[in-house]
Design a protein around this motif. Structure first.
Motif, PDB file in Angstrom:
ATOM      1  N   SER A  92       0.834  -1.199   0.000  1.00 59.48           N
ATOM      2  CA  SER A  92       0.000   0.000   0.000  1.00 59.48           C
ATOM      3  C   SER A  92       0.872   1.253   0.000  1.00 59.48           C
ATOM      4  O   SER A  92       2.050   1.218   0.338  1.00 59.48           O
ATOM      5  CB  SER A  92      -0.923   0.000   1.222  1.00 59.48           C
ATOM      6  OG  SER A  92      -0.149   0.143   2.390  1.00 59.48           O
ATOM      7  N   HIS A 107       0.362   5.506   0.948  1.00 61.53           N
ATOM      8  CA  HIS A 107      -0.464   6.661   1.287  1.00 61.53           C
ATOM      9  C   HIS A 107       0.403   7.844   1.682  1.00 61.53           C
ATOM     10  O   HIS A 107       1.600   7.717   1.910  1.00 61.53           O
ATOM     11  CB  HIS A 107      -1.474   6.316   2.381  1.00 61.53           C
ATOM     12  CG  HIS A 107      -0.834   5.970   3.691  1.00 61.53           C
ATOM     13  ND1 HIS A 107      -0.380   4.704   3.984  1.00 61.53           N
ATOM     14  CD2 HIS A 107      -0.563   6.734   4.781  1.00 61.53           C
ATOM     15  CE1 HIS A 107       0.145   4.707   5.215  1.00 61.53           C
ATOM     16  NE2 HIS A 107       0.037   5.928   5.706  1.00 61.53           N
ATOM     17  N   ARG A 108      -0.249   9.000   1.755  1.00 60.12           N
ATOM     18  CA  ARG A 108       0.448  10.250   2.068  1.00 60.12           C
ATOM     19  C   ARG A 108       0.254  10.533   3.553  1.00 60.12           C
ATOM     20  O   ARG A 108      -0.833  10.349   4.080  1.00 60.12           O
ATOM     21  CB  ARG A 108      -0.207  11.339   1.227  1.00 60.12           C
ATOM     22  CG  ARG A 108       0.381  12.706   1.338  1.00 60.12           C
ATOM     23  CD  ARG A 108      -0.608  13.667   0.713  1.00 60.12           C
ATOM     24  NE  ARG A 108      -0.661  13.531  -0.730  1.00 60.12           N
ATOM     25  CZ  ARG A 108       0.030  14.317  -1.565  1.00 60.12           C
ATOM     26  NH1 ARG A 108       0.792  15.265  -1.084  1.00 60.12           N
ATOM     27  NH2 ARG A 108      -0.066  14.162  -2.861  1.00 60.12           N
ATOM     28  N   ASN A 109       1.315  10.952   4.224  1.00 58.02           N
ATOM     29  CA  ASN A 109       1.161  11.241   5.644  1.00 58.02           C
ATOM     30  C   ASN A 109       2.156  12.328   6.054  1.00 58.02           C
ATOM     31  O   ASN A 109       3.364  12.105   6.051  1.00 58.02           O
ATOM     32  CB  ASN A 109       1.392   9.944   6.450  1.00 58.02           C
ATOM     33  CG  ASN A 109       1.228  10.162   7.948  1.00 58.02           C
ATOM     34  OD1 ASN A 109       0.886  11.256   8.388  1.00 58.02           O
ATOM     35  ND2 ASN A 109       1.474   9.115   8.713  1.00 58.02           N
ATOM     36  N   ASP A 110       1.611  13.500   6.371  1.00 54.58           N
ATOM     37  CA  ASP A 110       2.432  14.539   6.997  1.00 54.58           C
ATOM     38  C   ASP A 110       3.687  14.888   6.194  1.00 54.58           C
ATOM     39  O   ASP A 110       4.788  14.945   6.752  1.00 54.58           O
ATOM     40  CB  ASP A 110       2.839  14.016   8.388  1.00 54.58           C
ATOM     41  CG  ASP A 110       3.113  15.184   9.331  1.00 54.58           C
ATOM     42  OD1 ASP A 110       2.745  16.316   8.974  1.00 54.58           O
ATOM     43  OD2 ASP A 110       3.701  14.934  10.407  1.00 54.58           O
ATOM     44  N   GLN A 119       7.804  -0.511   6.525  1.00 53.99           N
ATOM     45  CA  GLN A 119       7.331   0.796   6.057  1.00 53.99           C
ATOM     46  C   GLN A 119       8.513   1.655   5.612  1.00 53.99           C
ATOM     47  O   GLN A 119       9.500   1.755   6.312  1.00 53.99           O
ATOM     48  CB  GLN A 119       6.626   1.581   7.168  1.00 53.99           C
ATOM     49  CG  GLN A 119       5.272   1.048   7.550  1.00 53.99           C
ATOM     50  CD  GLN A 119       5.320   0.513   8.958  1.00 53.99           C
ATOM     51  OE1 GLN A 119       6.141   0.954   9.754  1.00 53.99           O
ATOM     52  NE2 GLN A 119       4.456  -0.449   9.245  1.00 53.99           N
ATOM     53  N   GLU A 156       4.037   0.670   2.272  1.00 46.98           N
ATOM     54  CA  GLU A 156       4.071  -0.421   3.234  1.00 46.98           C
ATOM     55  C   GLU A 156       3.960  -1.753   2.498  1.00 46.98           C
ATOM     56  O   GLU A 156       3.170  -1.898   1.574  1.00 46.98           O
ATOM     57  CB  GLU A 156       2.926  -0.274   4.230  1.00 46.98           C
ATOM     58  CG  GLU A 156       3.011  -1.312   5.336  1.00 46.98           C
ATOM     59  CD  GLU A 156       1.913  -1.123   6.381  1.00 46.98           C
ATOM     60  OE1 GLU A 156       1.998  -1.779   7.426  1.00 46.98           O
ATOM     61  OE2 GLU A 156       0.986  -0.327   6.130  1.00 46.98           O
ATOM     62  N   ALA A 169       5.585  10.314   1.741  1.00 48.73           N
ATOM     63  CA  ALA A 169       4.917   9.213   1.051  1.00 48.73           C
ATOM     64  C   ALA A 169       5.273   7.956   1.840  1.00 48.73           C
ATOM     65  O   ALA A 169       6.446   7.687   2.069  1.00 48.73           O
ATOM     66  CB  ALA A 169       5.420   9.104  -0.378  1.00 48.73           C
ATOM     67  N   VAL A 170       4.260   7.222   2.311  1.00 49.59           N
ATOM     68  CA  VAL A 170       4.534   6.055   3.137  1.00 49.59           C
ATOM     69  C   VAL A 170       4.124   4.796   2.374  1.00 49.59           C
ATOM     70  O   VAL A 170       2.947   4.580   2.096  1.00 49.59           O
ATOM     71  CB  VAL A 170       3.768   6.120   4.468  1.00 49.59           C
ATOM     72  CG1 VAL A 170       4.147   4.937   5.356  1.00 49.59           C
ATOM     73  CG2 VAL A 170       4.049   7.427   5.175  1.00 49.59           C
ATOM     74  N   ARG A 184       9.297   5.543   4.576  1.00 43.44           N
ATOM     75  CA  ARG A 184       8.767   6.919   4.551  1.00 43.44           C
ATOM     76  C   ARG A 184       9.718   7.790   3.745  1.00 43.44           C
ATOM     77  O   ARG A 184      10.899   7.920   4.076  1.00 43.44           O
ATOM     78  CB  ARG A 184       8.673   7.487   5.969  1.00 43.44           C
ATOM     79  CG  ARG A 184       7.597   6.826   6.826  1.00 43.44           C
ATOM     80  CD  ARG A 184       7.812   7.180   8.284  1.00 43.44           C
ATOM     81  NE  ARG A 184       7.750   8.596   8.543  1.00 43.44           N
ATOM     82  CZ  ARG A 184       6.601   9.261   8.693  1.00 43.44           C
ATOM     83  NH1 ARG A 184       5.452   8.612   8.656  1.00 43.44           N
ATOM     84  NH2 ARG A 184       6.612  10.555   8.901  1.00 43.44           N
TER      85      ARG A 184
END
Ligand SMILES: Nc1ncnc2c1ncn2[C@@H]1O[C@H](COP(=O)(O)OP(=O)(O)O)[C@@H](O)[C@H]1O
Ligand SMILES: [Mg+2]
Length: 464
Positions: free
Chosen positions: A378, A380-383, A454, A389, A386-387, A456
């Motif tokens: 997967s 997703h965008r976080n803070d 993960q 996993e 781009a993360v 980041r």
């Protein structure tokens, strides 16, 4: 030209500064002393001349001019030091001249007409002579009083001699003291130099002696020791790496050799030869993959790994990796799912090494997950990041192994993973790639339940 040792230079500067200061002090003390002697003497002479002036004025006022010479003699005999007086009239005739003055042969007029000058009389007696011109009752008189300066000048000369002797003495002893102190202060530097000189690759574990002085030298030796520690660790890593690499290379070469030797021992059917060649080829593939990984790491270590950082869409790169990964999963009957957001996520990165990073993770996930397990990728965008996993339901990693899986040649389960074809370089390459992208990589895992990796990566500023 070789520079002088620090302690000599320090001493030299110390000597020079002190010489200037002491000379300036000596000179000004001498000049000031001489000046103050003159001032005192001149005041005294002036007072005496004033006394004589008053006497003449009184005398003239009484009209008693004929007795002036007698009056002056009496006056001088009564007063201390009065023996050094001479008074003359305008025509240059002596009105009064004390015997001492005529003995010394002090001339009538010594410029300036008013004030004091030094005069060395015949008998080598240094005199200070005060001259004052006065006018009384239409007549003008020249008063000259004198002072014998021999005692004062002798004292002054004594003082000068004292300075001439004591200043050089002081300078020499201060310089010697300065040299001694700087030698003592710098002695640890020599010690540091000597120890540092004796340290080489063979005894990288030796350390400098740290002087507990709390000063710059203590900090210097501690800093150097810190540097040695890092060098030693780096050196150990490199030797370990070389040893591991040669070990890993030896095994497949030995396998291929045995296979070939056995095959050649007697005549065999085409089928049998095919089988051996296929086995050797499989080993060769593994070996060239290993060599490729080793070369990647070597280039990374030497800083020669050329990456091409351009705006890169992580989603797209991850999808490409999934495309390859899903084929692996299918071959192993592992379910493969991907959840990658449709919106582009731009980072500044090197697409091919990022693909390599994701493939390493997906490859591990599939490899360490038994058939009918599941792998899920997967993004997703976080803070501002781009993360990505990669999660699996595989064998998992023991808590004790978790901190080490990113180390070179580290394999959690030696026997099993070797069988699966890994040598333990994948994750260390993965970590290097993540770090050059200024990202972080983390792992969570529970044995028997599966693992999750993960990555980041910081998004490009404009896209964040
Ligand atoms: N998804 C995973 N599940 C279980 N173990 C893993 C997983 N990924 C890595 N490992 C463990 O970490 C070790 C190091 O991984 P890696 O550096 O990729 O080496 P390898 O060449 O053995 O795959 C592996 O040998 C394995 O023991
Ligand atoms: Mg691997």
């Amino acid at each position: 030209m070789m520079a002088l040792p620090i302690r000599l230079r320090l001493t030299g500067w110390y000597f020079a500064v002190l010489a200037v200061v002491l000379s300036a002090f000596g000179l000004s003390a001498y000049v000031e002393m001489r000046h103050s002697i003159h001032r005192t003497v001149d005041e005294e002479l002036h007072t005496r001349a004033e006394g004589v002036r008053q006497l003449i004025e009184r005398n003239v006022a009484r009209g008693d001019e004929d007795n002036l010479q007698e009056g002056l003699r009496e006056h001088t005999e009564l007063r201390m030091g009065g023996a050094l007086l001479q008074v003359s009239d305008e025509q240059g005739n002596w009105i009064y001249r004390s015997p001492v003055m005529s003995d010394y042969g002090v001339p009538r007029m010594i410029p300036p007409p008013r004030g004091a000058v030094d005069f060395v009389a015949d008998a080598k007696m240094p005199l200070r002579i005060w001259t004052q011109k006065i006018s009384v009752g239409g007549e003008s008189y020249l008063i000259q009083s004198a002072f014998e300066m021999d005692d004062f000048y002798e004292a002054l000369n004594h003082f000068a001699l004292l300075l001439w002797i004591s200043i050089p003495l002081l300078l020499v002893s201060a310089a010697a003291g300065g040299y001694w102190i700087s030698t003592r202060a710098l002695a640890p530097v020599d010690q540091i130099t000597q120890t540092a000189r004796s340290i080489s690759a063979q005894n990288l574990s030796s350390r400098l002696v740290v002087p507990h002085t709390g000063d710059e030298l203590q900090r210097l030796s501690e800093t150097l020791n810190g540097m040695l520690e890092r060098l030693e660790a780096a050196f150990k890593r490199i030797t370990q790496f070389t040893a591991d690499a040669s070990h890993e290379l030896r095994t497949p070469v030995a396998v291929m050799r045995t296979r070939a030797e056995l095959a050649l021992r007697k005549a065999r059917s085409t089928e049998e030869y095919r089988e051996v060649i296929a086995e050797v080829l499989a080993e060769l593939e593994k070996t060239s993959a290993l060599i490729e990984q080793l070369m990647f790491l070597a280039r990374a270590d030497s800083g020669g790994q050329s990456l091409n950082f351009t705006p890169t869409n992580v989603g797209e790169v991850l999808r490409e990796a999934c495309h390859q990964g899903s084929a692996l999963a299918e071959a192993k009957q592992v379910a493969f799912q991907e959840h990658i957001a449709g919106e582009p996520m731009w980072i500044k990165g090197d697409a091919s090494s990022l693909r390599r990073l994701f493939l390493i993770l997906i490859d591990n996930a599939v490899k360490y997950t038994p058939a009918s397990g599941q792998v899920e990728v997967s993004l997703h965008r976080n803070d501002g990041f781009a993360v990505a996993e990669v999660r699996d339901t595989g064998i998992g990693i023991a808590q004790t192994d978790l901190p080490n899986v990113f180390e070179r040649f580290y394999r959690a389960d030696k026997a099993r993973t070797r069988e699966l074809g890994g040598v333990g370089l994948g994750l260390s390459i993965g970590r290097w790639i993540t770090e050059v992208h200024l990202g972080t990589i983390e792992v969570q895992s529970a044995p028997g339940r599966g693992s999750s990796f993960q990555v980041r990566l910081p998004l490009a500023k404009a896209a964040a």
